[in-house]
Design an enzyme around this catalytic site. Sequence first.
Site, PDB file in Angstrom:
ATOM      1  NE  ARG A 141      27.923  47.700  35.221  1.00  0.00           N
ATOM      2  CZ  ARG A 141      28.638  48.797  35.442  1.00  0.00           C
ATOM      3  NH1 ARG A 141      29.818  48.708  36.028  1.00  0.00           N
ATOM      4  NH2 ARG A 141      28.177  49.983  35.074  1.00  0.00           N
ATOM      5  CG  ASP A 247      41.313  35.304  35.472  1.00  0.00           C
ATOM      6  OD1 ASP A 247      41.836  34.391  34.787  1.00  0.00           O
ATOM      7  OD2 ASP A 247      40.629  36.213  34.974  1.00  0.00           O
ATOM      8  CD  GLU A 252      47.269  39.883  33.835  1.00  0.00           C
ATOM      9  OE1 GLU A 252      46.745  40.144  32.723  1.00  0.00           O
ATOM     10  OE2 GLU A 252      46.630  39.898  34.890  1.00  0.00           O
ATOM     11  CG  HIS A 273      43.329  39.018  32.657  1.00  0.00           C
ATOM     12  ND1 HIS A 273      44.012  40.188  32.884  1.00  0.00           N
ATOM     13  CD2 HIS A 273      42.010  39.344  32.753  1.00  0.00           C
ATOM     14  CE1 HIS A 273      43.161  41.173  33.109  1.00  0.00           C
ATOM     15  NE2 HIS A 273      41.937  40.677  33.031  1.00  0.00           N
ATOM     16  N   GLY A 275      38.724  35.776  32.726  1.00  0.00           N
ATOM     17  CA  GLY A 275      37.420  35.969  33.357  1.00  0.00           C
ATOM     18  C   GLY A 275      36.287  36.176  32.375  1.00  0.00           C
TER      19      GLY A 275
END
Length: 304
Positions: A141, A247, A252, A273, A275
């Site tokens: 996708r 990203d 994290e 992060h 997105g």
Amino acid sequence: VEREGLEILESEGLRVDCFYDLDRDSLLELVGGYEVLIVRGRTRVDREVVDRGERLLVVARAGSGIDNIDVEYAVRKGISIVNAPESPAQSVAELTIGLLIAAARSIPAYDKLVKGGLWPKGAYTGIELCGKTLGVVGLGRIGSRVASMARAIGMRVVAYDVADVRERAEEVGAEVAGELEELLAEADAVTLHVPLTPYTHHMIGERELELMKDGVILVNTSRGPVVDSRALLRALDSGKVRAAALDVLEHEPPVEPWEVELVRHPRTVVTPHVGSSTAEARKRISIEVAYNILEALERMVERR
């Protein structure tokens, strides 16, 4: 989850309680009282959480990736897993292209210097993306949208996927590489759009980086552990990799010294992060995940 999704659930008679910044101990204490658990990417739904959720029927991820959920164990316990795979795609694809351009033209570095009172015209020599080859690893996708956008700015696109994506590649104007190694050898920039699985963990490591062209740009908006960060740091230091736009990270926020060094490297562009962090994507995600929860509950009722 945004209000639109909550209203859909409430309109079907579900009582929805929202908890923000819930720590693990609080989650373990509360989860036993609910039939449905909705989480984002930072919340780990492991065996302990599943076992504490004695009434759980559905665990929902408000987003696409479900690597923070022990899916196999939850399913074994009779719990349905749902997510929102369609909704974030456009936002992540746009960020990917933004990061690629930022890396190619050293935009963050220039911005920092100008805001610091300097006027460093010519400090960095950028490259044009038009006429360059973009390697898209994972033509799903998000990857297919990235391919279309890259074609629109004049890039040649080569894609690799473990699935047969020849038809999709034709739709977006991409060529298909038979092997990952073939793509890595041809691409001036590589962008990663794969889920985190045992197969994709560190799929870009020392060997793969060495196969790439000198001066390649690497973009990762998928999952941090897809890239061996220490190998990437060495490739940036040697100049093998011109720039990395990330990203996502292996941890994290970053905790290891080598990872902090990677984030601070003068040739990395790093976002936390984000997105799918657009107003449009968040709204779509909330609606998609709400309907998927209702469908999962309906299927469970029918089976009974």
